[in-house]
Design a protein around this motif. Sequence first.
Motif, PDB file in Angstrom:
ATOM      1  N   PHE A 189       0.808  -1.220   0.000  1.00 59.19           N
ATOM      2  CA  PHE A 189       0.000   0.000   0.000  1.00 59.19           C
ATOM      3  C   PHE A 189       0.839   1.267   0.000  1.00 59.19           C
ATOM      4  N   MET A 190       2.181   1.098  -0.042  1.00 58.95           N
ATOM      5  CA  MET A 190       3.086   2.246   0.056  1.00 58.95           C
ATOM      6  C   MET A 190       2.655   3.123   1.225  1.00 58.95           C
ATOM      7  N   ALA A 191       2.410   2.458   2.341  1.00 54.66           N
ATOM      8  CA  ALA A 191       1.848   3.104   3.525  1.00 54.66           C
ATOM      9  C   ALA A 191       2.905   3.823   4.350  1.00 54.66           C
ATOM     10  N   LYS A 192       2.464   4.867   5.002  1.00 51.73           N
ATOM     11  CA  LYS A 192       3.315   5.592   5.942  1.00 51.73           C
ATOM     12  C   LYS A 192       3.269   4.938   7.315  1.00 51.73           C
ATOM     13  N   PHE A 193       2.125   4.318   7.654  1.00 47.00           N
ATOM     14  CA  PHE A 193       2.031   3.584   8.902  1.00 47.00           C
ATOM     15  C   PHE A 193       1.016   2.459   8.777  1.00 47.00           C
ATOM     16  N   VAL A 194       1.176   1.464   9.642  1.00 48.41           N
ATOM     17  CA  VAL A 194       0.250   0.340   9.737  1.00 48.41           C
ATOM     18  C   VAL A 194       0.010   0.106  11.221  1.00 48.41           C
ATOM     19  N   PHE A 195      -1.248  -0.098  11.597  1.00 50.25           N
ATOM     20  CA  PHE A 195      -1.602  -0.255  12.998  1.00 50.25           C
ATOM     21  C   PHE A 195      -2.709  -1.296  13.134  1.00 50.25           C
ATOM     22  N   TYR A 196      -2.600  -2.155  14.137  1.00 52.23           N
ATOM     23  CA  TYR A 196      -3.661  -3.111  14.422  1.00 52.23           C
ATOM     24  C   TYR A 196      -4.496  -2.577  15.580  1.00 52.23           C
ATOM     25  N   ASN A 197      -5.769  -2.322  15.327  1.00 55.72           N
ATOM     26  CA  ASN A 197      -6.695  -1.843  16.349  1.00 55.72           C
ATOM     27  C   ASN A 197      -7.366  -3.067  16.961  1.00 55.72           C
ATOM     28  N   LYS A 198      -6.874  -3.489  18.131  1.00 54.89           N
ATOM     29  CA  LYS A 198      -7.362  -4.738  18.714  1.00 54.89           C
ATOM     30  C   LYS A 198      -8.780  -4.623  19.271  1.00 54.89           C
ATOM     31  N   GLU A 199      -9.224  -3.415  19.633  1.00 53.37           N
ATOM     32  CA  GLU A 199     -10.597  -3.261  20.116  1.00 53.37           C
ATOM     33  C   GLU A 199     -11.611  -3.481  18.993  1.00 53.37           C
ATOM     34  N   GLU A 200     -11.297  -2.957  17.821  1.00 54.94           N
ATOM     35  CA  GLU A 200     -12.218  -3.074  16.686  1.00 54.94           C
ATOM     36  C   GLU A 200     -11.856  -4.215  15.744  1.00 54.94           C
ATOM     37  N   LYS A 201     -10.732  -4.905  16.021  1.00 54.92           N
ATOM     38  CA  LYS A 201     -10.246  -6.003  15.171  1.00 54.92           C
ATOM     39  C   LYS A 201     -10.102  -5.544  13.720  1.00 54.92           C
ATOM     40  N   THR A 202      -9.423  -4.398  13.555  1.00 56.78           N
ATOM     41  CA  THR A 202      -9.184  -3.860  12.222  1.00 56.78           C
ATOM     42  C   THR A 202      -7.705  -3.550  12.043  1.00 56.78           C
ATOM     43  N   ILE A 203      -7.298  -3.516  10.793  1.00 55.34           N
ATOM     44  CA  ILE A 203      -5.958  -3.071  10.444  1.00 55.34           C
ATOM     45  C   ILE A 203      -6.112  -1.707   9.801  1.00 55.34           C
ATOM     46  N   GLU A 204      -5.402  -0.732  10.345  1.00 55.95           N
ATOM     47  CA  GLU A 204      -5.465   0.632   9.838  1.00 55.95           C
ATOM     48  C   GLU A 204      -4.179   0.934   9.084  1.00 55.95           C
TER      49      GLU A 204
ATOM     50  N   SER B  29      -9.289   1.649   7.014  1.00 57.50           N
ATOM     51  CA  SER B  29      -9.479   0.655   8.051  1.00 57.50           C
ATOM     52  C   SER B  29     -10.139  -0.580   7.437  1.00 57.50           C
ATOM     53  N   PHE B  30      -9.515  -1.739   7.651  1.00 57.00           N
ATOM     54  CA  PHE B  30     -10.006  -2.982   7.079  1.00 57.00           C
ATOM     55  C   PHE B  30     -10.241  -4.000   8.198  1.00 57.00           C
ATOM     56  N   PRO B  31     -11.344  -4.723   8.152  1.00 61.90           N
ATOM     57  CA  PRO B  31     -11.553  -5.776   9.153  1.00 61.90           C
ATOM     58  C   PRO B  31     -10.530  -6.893   8.966  1.00 61.90           C
ATOM     59  N   VAL B  32      -9.907  -7.303  10.040  1.00 58.12           N
ATOM     60  CA  VAL B  32      -8.857  -8.320   9.939  1.00 58.12           C
ATOM     61  C   VAL B  32      -9.430  -9.648   9.468  1.00 58.12           C
ATOM     62  N   THR B  33     -10.677  -9.922   9.754  1.00 58.48           N
ATOM     63  CA  THR B  33     -11.282 -11.191   9.350  1.00 58.48           C
ATOM     64  C   THR B  33     -11.480 -11.291   7.847  1.00 58.48           C
ATOM     65  N   LYS B  34     -11.496 -10.160   7.153  1.00 53.75           N
ATOM     66  CA  LYS B  34     -11.670 -10.166   5.703  1.00 53.75           C
ATOM     67  C   LYS B  34     -10.411  -9.698   4.993  1.00 53.75           C
ATOM     68  N   SER B  35      -9.271  -9.862   5.638  1.00 54.35           N
ATOM     69  CA  SER B  35      -8.008  -9.356   5.098  1.00 54.35           C
ATOM     70  C   SER B  35      -7.627  -9.965   3.774  1.00 54.35           C
ATOM     71  N   THR B  36      -7.929 -11.233   3.570  1.00 54.00           N
ATOM     72  CA  THR B  36      -7.518 -11.858   2.318  1.00 54.00           C
ATOM     73  C   THR B  36      -8.207 -11.214   1.125  1.00 54.00           C
ATOM     74  N   GLU B  37      -9.418 -10.703   1.317  1.00 58.86           N
ATOM     75  CA  GLU B  37     -10.145 -10.064   0.216  1.00 58.86           C
ATOM     76  C   GLU B  37      -9.467  -8.777  -0.237  1.00 58.86           C
ATOM     77  N   TRP B  38      -9.200  -7.860   0.670  1.00 59.06           N
ATOM     78  CA  TRP B  38      -8.623  -6.577   0.275  1.00 59.06           C
ATOM     79  C   TRP B  38      -7.126  -6.674   0.033  1.00 59.06           C
ATOM     80  N   LEU B  39      -6.446  -7.606   0.671  1.00 56.62           N
ATOM     81  CA  LEU B  39      -5.018  -7.770   0.410  1.00 56.62           C
ATOM     82  C   LEU B  39      -4.762  -8.388  -0.954  1.00 56.62           C
ATOM     83  N   ASP B  40      -5.643  -9.265  -1.390  1.00 56.67           N
ATOM     84  CA  ASP B  40      -5.492  -9.891  -2.702  1.00 56.67           C
ATOM     85  C   ASP B  40      -5.492  -8.838  -3.809  1.00 56.67           C
TER      86      ASP B  40
END
Length: 115
Positions: free
Chosen positions: A39-54, A73-84
């Motif tokens: 994603f050529m991201a400046k930062f990556v963060f795991y929000n454990k309360e919301e179970k999302t990757i920001e 913000s992406f739900p970690v449970t659906k990561s394979t969909e948006w990461l693909d």
Amino acid sequence: MKRTEIRDSLKKLITQYIEECTNCDKISDDFYNLLKHNFMAKFVFYNKEEKTIEIGINEGSEPTTYPKIKVFSFPVTKSTEWLDKSFKSNRTDLEFYGKLLNRGDILSASELTLI
């Protein structure tokens, strides 16, 4: 190794990363590097309360101005969909994926050869 084989192996590795992420409530270093790379991201963060990757991406075009970071913000449970969708297939990207796959013991060979 063909691009499709790399992509399939990377999907398996991402599944492992997601399991680690949800079990340990943090992002592994390799998963962090993969997300920053794709994603050529400046930062990556795991929000454990919301179970999302920001993921924060710089939207500014001027390097001299204060960066304009847009957070996705992406739900970690659906990561394979948006990461693909973020898979890249040029040579340098495939080499990067090959290094991740070799570290994750997904590939049995010690060296990745691109076809």
